[in-house]
Scaffold this active site. Structure first.
Site, PDB file in Angstrom:
ATOM      1  N   ASN A   8      43.507  16.015 -92.947  1.00  0.00           N
ATOM      2  CA  ASN A   8      42.950  16.301 -91.611  1.00  0.00           C
ATOM      3  C   ASN A   8      43.759  15.580 -90.512  1.00  0.00           C
ATOM      4  OD1 ASN A   8      41.019  17.576 -89.939  1.00  0.00           O
ATOM      5  ND2 ASN A   8      39.752  15.728 -89.824  1.00  0.00           N
TER       6      ASN A   8
ATOM      7  N   ASP B 204      51.713  39.010 -88.467  1.00  0.00           N
ATOM      8  CA  ASP B 204      51.334  40.409 -88.710  1.00  0.00           C
ATOM      9  C   ASP B 204      49.891  40.689 -88.310  1.00  0.00           C
ATOM     10  OD1 ASP B 204      53.704  41.740 -89.784  1.00  0.00           O
ATOM     11  OD2 ASP B 204      53.587  40.190 -91.324  1.00  0.00           O
ATOM     12  N   ASN B 205      49.117  39.652 -88.056  1.00  0.00           N
ATOM     13  CA  ASN B 205      47.739  39.876 -87.585  1.00  0.00           C
ATOM     14  C   ASN B 205      47.723  40.611 -86.245  1.00  0.00           C
ATOM     15  OD1 ASN B 205      46.758  38.660 -89.863  1.00  0.00           O
ATOM     16  ND2 ASN B 205      46.524  36.642 -88.908  1.00  0.00           N
TER      17      ASN B 205
ATOM     18  N   HIS C   9      32.483  28.596 -79.668  1.00  0.00           N
ATOM     19  CA  HIS C   9      33.550  27.997 -80.470  1.00  0.00           C
ATOM     20  C   HIS C   9      34.608  29.078 -80.708  1.00  0.00           C
ATOM     21  CE1 HIS C   9      34.574  25.696 -84.441  1.00  0.00           C
ATOM     22  NE2 HIS C   9      35.410  25.393 -83.457  1.00  0.00           N
TER      23      HIS C   9
ATOM     24  N   TYR D 197      37.345   8.630 -84.335  1.00  0.00           N
ATOM     25  CA  TYR D 197      38.105   9.816 -84.719  1.00  0.00           C
ATOM     26  C   TYR D 197      37.655  11.085 -84.005  1.00  0.00           C
ATOM     27  CZ  TYR D 197      40.925  12.895 -87.491  1.00  0.00           C
ATOM     28  OH  TYR D 197      41.868  13.805 -87.873  1.00  0.00           O
TER      29      TYR D 197
ATOM     30  N   ARG E 265      35.262  14.624 -88.481  1.00  0.00           N
ATOM     31  CA  ARG E 265      33.910  14.686 -87.918  1.00  0.00           C
ATOM     32  C   ARG E 265      32.912  14.452 -89.043  1.00  0.00           C
ATOM     33  NH1 ARG E 265      31.900  19.089 -87.197  1.00  0.00           N
ATOM     34  NH2 ARG E 265      33.506  20.492 -87.935  1.00  0.00           N
TER      35      ARG E 265
ATOM     36  N   ASP F 212      40.318  26.762 -79.116  1.00  0.00           N
ATOM     37  CA  ASP F 212      39.126  26.271 -79.821  1.00  0.00           C
ATOM     38  C   ASP F 212      37.795  26.607 -79.144  1.00  0.00           C
ATOM     39  OD1 ASP F 212      38.041  24.887 -82.032  1.00  0.00           O
ATOM     40  OD2 ASP F 212      37.759  23.082 -80.842  1.00  0.00           O
TER      41      ASP F 212
ATOM     42  N   CYS G 137      40.527  29.024 -91.338  1.00  0.00           N
ATOM     43  CA  CYS G 137      40.763  30.475 -91.245  1.00  0.00           C
ATOM     44  C   CYS G 137      41.940  30.798 -90.327  1.00  0.00           C
ATOM     45  CB  CYS G 137      39.513  31.194 -90.752  1.00  0.00           C
ATOM     46  SG  CYS G 137      38.202  31.255 -91.974  1.00  0.00           S
ATOM     47  N   GLY G 138      42.720  29.800 -89.928  1.00  0.00           N
ATOM     48  CA  GLY G 138      43.923  30.057 -89.139  1.00  0.00           C
ATOM     49  C   GLY G 138      43.660  30.346 -87.676  1.00  0.00           C
TER      50      GLY G 138
ATOM     51  N   THR H 266      43.991  28.347 -84.934  1.00  0.00           N
ATOM     52  CA  THR H 266      45.075  27.900 -84.038  1.00  0.00           C
ATOM     53  C   THR H 266      46.287  28.815 -84.188  1.00  0.00           C
ATOM     54  OG1 THR H 266      44.257  25.658 -84.248  1.00  0.00           O
ATOM     55  CG2 THR H 266      46.474  25.898 -83.383  1.00  0.00           C
ATOM     56  N   ASN H 267      46.585  29.202 -85.447  1.00  0.00           N
ATOM     57  CA  ASN H 267      47.747  30.065 -85.650  1.00  0.00           C
ATOM     58  C   ASN H 267      47.566  31.411 -84.970  1.00  0.00           C
ATOM     59  OD1 ASN H 267      48.827  28.034 -87.163  1.00  0.00           O
ATOM     60  ND2 ASN H 267      48.283  28.927 -89.141  1.00  0.00           N
TER      61      ASN H 267
ATOM     62  N   ARG I 258      46.145  15.040 -87.429  1.00  0.00           N
ATOM     63  CA  ARG I 258      46.062  15.859 -86.199  1.00  0.00           C
ATOM     64  C   ARG I 258      47.205  15.579 -85.242  1.00  0.00           C
ATOM     65  NH1 ARG I 258      41.581  19.635 -85.832  1.00  0.00           N
ATOM     66  NH2 ARG I 258      40.542  19.204 -87.786  1.00  0.00           N
TER      67      ARG I 258
ATOM     68  N   SER J  86      36.276  26.794 -89.964  1.00  0.00           N
ATOM     69  CA  SER J  86      37.526  26.072 -90.202  1.00  0.00           C
ATOM     70  C   SER J  86      38.269  26.680 -91.398  1.00  0.00           C
ATOM     71  CB  SER J  86      37.250  24.581 -90.416  1.00  0.00           C
ATOM     72  OG  SER J  86      36.256  24.436 -91.370  1.00  0.00           O
TER      73      SER J  86
ATOM     74  N   LYS K 165      33.716  18.560 -78.863  1.00  0.00           N
ATOM     75  CA  LYS K 165      32.596  19.205 -79.552  1.00  0.00           C
ATOM     76  C   LYS K 165      31.248  18.773 -78.955  1.00  0.00           C
ATOM     77  CE  LYS K 165      35.394  21.128 -82.514  1.00  0.00           C
ATOM     78  NZ  LYS K 165      35.660  22.568 -82.488  1.00  0.00           N
TER      79      LYS K 165
ATOM     80  N   GLY L  82      36.526  14.612 -83.085  1.00  0.00           N
ATOM     81  CA  GLY L  82      35.304  15.181 -82.524  1.00  0.00           C
ATOM     82  C   GLY L  82      34.174  14.170 -82.371  1.00  0.00           C
TER      83      GLY L  82
ATOM     84  N   ARG M 298      36.748  33.824 -94.220  1.00  0.00           N
ATOM     85  CA  ARG M 298      37.664  33.889 -95.364  1.00  0.00           C
ATOM     86  C   ARG M 298      36.870  34.474 -96.526  1.00  0.00           C
ATOM     87  NH1 ARG M 298      42.062  30.807 -97.737  1.00  0.00           N
ATOM     88  NH2 ARG M 298      42.589  29.964 -95.695  1.00  0.00           N
TER      89      ARG M 298
HETATM   90  O1  O2Y Z   1      37.695  16.296 -87.635  1.00  0.00           O
HETATM   91  C1  O2Y Z   1      37.671  16.298 -86.387  1.00  0.00           C
HETATM   92  O2  O2Y Z   1      37.180  15.396 -85.723  1.00  0.00           O
HETATM   93  C2  O2Y Z   1      38.254  17.397 -85.667  1.00  0.00           C
HETATM   94  S1  O2Y Z   1      37.375  18.854 -85.862  1.00  0.00           S
HETATM   95  C3  O2Y Z   1      38.128  20.035 -84.868  1.00  0.00           C
HETATM   96  C4  O2Y Z   1      39.214  19.704 -84.092  1.00  0.00           C
HETATM   97  C5  O2Y Z   1      39.805  20.661 -83.304  1.00  0.00           C
HETATM   98  C6  O2Y Z   1      39.282  21.912 -83.289  1.00  0.00           C
HETATM   99  N1  O2Y Z   1      38.218  22.244 -84.043  1.00  0.00           N
HETATM  100  C7  O2Y Z   1      37.656  21.346 -84.850  1.00  0.00           C
HETATM  101  C8  O2Y Z   1      36.489  21.843 -85.660  1.00  0.00           C
HETATM  102  O3  O2Y Z   1      35.978  21.169 -86.533  1.00  0.00           O
HETATM  103  O4  O2Y Z   1      36.063  22.974 -85.399  1.00  0.00           O
HETATM  104 MN    MN Z   2      36.930  23.899 -83.670  1.00  0.00          MN
END
Ligand code: O2Y
Ligand code: MN
Length: 586
Positions: A362, A490-491, A224, A195, A67, A273, A248-249, A251-252, A364, A246, A204, A197, A395
């Site tokens: 980055n 463990d979170n 978000h 690409y 992005r 997300d 900070c984990g 998705t995990n 994906r 971003s 987004k 976003g 973080r």
């Molecule tokens: O770089 C991109 O275009 C993707 S950014 C993104 C993708 C999935 C979830 N969150 C994000 C973000 O930047 O918050």
């Molecule tokens: Mn996002």
């Protein structure tokens, strides 16, 4: 008579002048034709049909890999309505300037018309959009990320109730790249990027920037946030929304395999997300995930960090800017194991270590959400899931404890508004720089963030059973620079304390910044952590927080008089609490 949708498509075609216009129905047969079109370009490959059926690798232009916030604009007549944290363009000037780039941009190309629904097909919280694009890659991705085609056309019918988005690859020159949002018209224009976003306009651009404006106008919330459900041993599931900047984990966390699974605590994924939330008849805030897929970062993702997504990725997935093995399987740093011989890197070159990472950092995957073993049985519930807790995070090597709870909603809004995270971009030398990112919405709020804070404050008054608000930090370090908390699965131990607080039973200790877990209130069995480390994780250092106040005050000054009084009040209250603590301990 032409429908509003057809009229808008005609208008877009008059401007961009495609050779042909194709309405997408979302069927599998059509998808195969779109994929064949995508594969005609040298930048896309079909992957191993046995181990990765129906999976593809796409390589974007090397100057188009993320992005681009500096090329992202909010186009409203009054610059003050856009605020100091967004790029502003006058709507007429934007139409003139970007219109010139779109004029004839689709000559020699097909314009695909992609009607889509953000959210479950039959949910009253869902909204429709229509993206026209000249990129088959975008169509194939939109089909995974949203409910696309016939269902959306049927929902829109003769109405004007859709968010139009005009996207063209243009010439992919970054100097002619713009991602423009017109909040008054609820319109999106994007040119010059293929690409993520920038190009998948449902994500987004619509689900956050335009939806945040709609949400404010209509009294709901577009955030978000990931959405997860924490199941207890008796089978009850409590839902939480969490916002993180971003790296900070996020998705995990959304797809976590719980370290307390044997004790009956399991995490279910509703979304990774974005959350759209409305007040339900039961007085709770109800959340849907407007998306149908995950567009996650591949590097760093492996069986050790995110087993669920790794299991999901083996079919029907589009990989972008990953490397490829001689077996035609996708590969990236962190997938597990050493780079195999014969790797082709994201630039389509034979890789060796002198060429840097084989996959773009980055890179994906775009994968249907329902393929994750962690997907919640409620993820498509039309009424959404009731949210009991909001979790903000960042973080921070020092300042923020592992977890704390805000005193009340207003204080929680202040906690979200002061969110900050330290940068991790080692490649540029920018490691450890604190960036303010209120509610993780800084790049995604479609209007002045001061008004956005006010909207949060107003919502708090309207929600009969508002979520409790928490802040977490998985990244605190000891004096030797080592992480104090194991993180990942463990979170769930922290989520369990949050759940107990929601249920009114978790032990807590009051500090100037909020409530932290009382000694022994965190479930740590099975972890080999010294008592000292736990104390350190939960410590609130008044001096660090005094400095934090100076820093957040400087950030808030950007908003001038528009900053809500309640945010100033919370700032002063925290300052007062810190000073009285300092007096007591002196
Ligand atoms: O770089 C991109 O275009 C993707 S950014 C993104 C993708 C999935 C979830 N969150 C994000 C973000 O930047 O918050
Ligand atoms: Mn996002």
């Amino acid at each position: 008579m032409a429908t509003p949708l057809e009229m808008w498509v005609e208008e877009a075609a008059r401007l961009t002048k495609p050779d042909q216009v194709m309405y997408c129905d979302g069927s599998e047969a059509e998808n195969q034709r779109i994929i064949a079109e995508m594969l005609r370009d040298a930048d896309s490959n079909a992957l191993n049909e046995k181990t990765y059926p129906n999976c593809y690798l796409h390589r974007s232009s090397p100057n188009d890999v993320a992005r681009t916030e500096h090329l992202t604009f909010i186009c409203a007549p009054d610059k003050d309505d856009v605020g100091p944290t967004n790029n502003w363009m006058d709507p007429d000037a934007a139409k003139y300037k970007i219109g010139a780039l779109l004029d004839g941009a689709m000559r020699g190309r097909t314009m695909y018309v992609v009607p889509y629904i953000m959210g479950p097909v039959n949910s009253p919280i869902s909204r429709a959009g229509v993206e026209v694009t000249d990129s088959p890659y975008v169509v194939a991705n939109m089909r995974i990320m949203a409910r696309m085609g016939k269902v959306a056309l049927e929902r829109i019918g003769n109405s004007r109730d859709f968010v139009p988005g005009l996207h063209s690859l243009g010439d992919l020159d970054p100097t002619r790249r713009y991602i423009a949002h017109f909040p008054e018209e609820k319109l999106i224009w994007s040119v010059g990027s293929g690409y993520g976003g920038n190009a998948l306009l449902g994500k987004k651009c619509f689900a956050l920037r335009i939806a945040s404006v709609m949400a404010r106008e209509q009294g709901w919330m577009a955030e978000h946030m990931l959405i997860l459900g924490l199941e207890e041993p008796d089978g009850k599931v409590t839902y939480m929304g969490a916002a993180f900047p971003s790296a900070c984990g996020k998705t995990n966390l959304a797809m976590m395999v719980s370290a307390l699974q044997k004790q009956g605590y399991r995490v279910w994924t509703v979304g990774d997300d974005i959350a759209w939330m409305k007040i339900g008849d039961d007085g709770f805030l109800h959340a849907i995930n407007p998306e149908a897929g995950f567009f996650g970062v591949a590097p760093g993702t492996g069986m050790a960090t995110n087993q669920n997504v790794m299991e999901a990725l083996h079919k029907n997935t589009i990989f972008t800017n990953a490397a490829m093995t001689t077996e035609r399987e996708p590969w990236w740093e962190g997938i597990g194991g050493a780079p195999p011989a014969g790797l082709i890197n994201w630039k389509n070159e034979l890789w060796d270590s002198s060429k840097g990472p084989a996959a773009h950092p980055n890179a994906r995957y775009t994968v249907p959400a329902h393929q994750s073993p962690s997907i919640s049985p409620k993820w498509e519930a039309p009424e959404g899931v009731p949210i009991s807790a909001f979790i903000f995070g960042g973080r921070r090597a020092r300042v923020a404890p592992l977890v704390y709870e805000a005193f009340d909603w207003q204080h929680g809004v202040f906690v979200g508004a002061t969110m900050a995270s330290e940068t991790t971009a080692a490649a540029t030398g920018n490691v450890g720089i604190v960036r303010r990112d209120p509610m993780a919405m800084l790049p995604f709020c479609g209007y002045n963030m001061a008004d956005y804070f006010q909207h949060w404050l107003e919502m708090g008054k309207r929600i009969p059973h508002p979520p409790k608000i928490f802040h977490v930090n998985w990244f605190r370090k000891d004096a030797d620079g080592k992480f104090l908390w194991p993180g990942f699965g463990d979170n769930v131990r922290v989520l369990k304390w949050i759940l107990e607080r929601v249920e009114g039973r978790g032990g807590a200790q009051e500090t100037p910044i909020g409530y932290v877990p009382a000694r022994n209130a965190l479930t740590l069995d099975g972890l080999t952590m010294r008592a000292h480390a736990v104390d350190e994780l939960l410590r609130v250092d008044p001096e660090d927080w005094e400095q934090e106040l100076v820093d957040s005050k400087e950030f808030f000054q950007k908003f001038g008089e528009r900053l809500p009084r309640e945010i100033r009040d919370e700032h002063e209250k925290l300052s007062g609490r810190l000073q009285s603590t300092a007096r007591v301990t002196r």
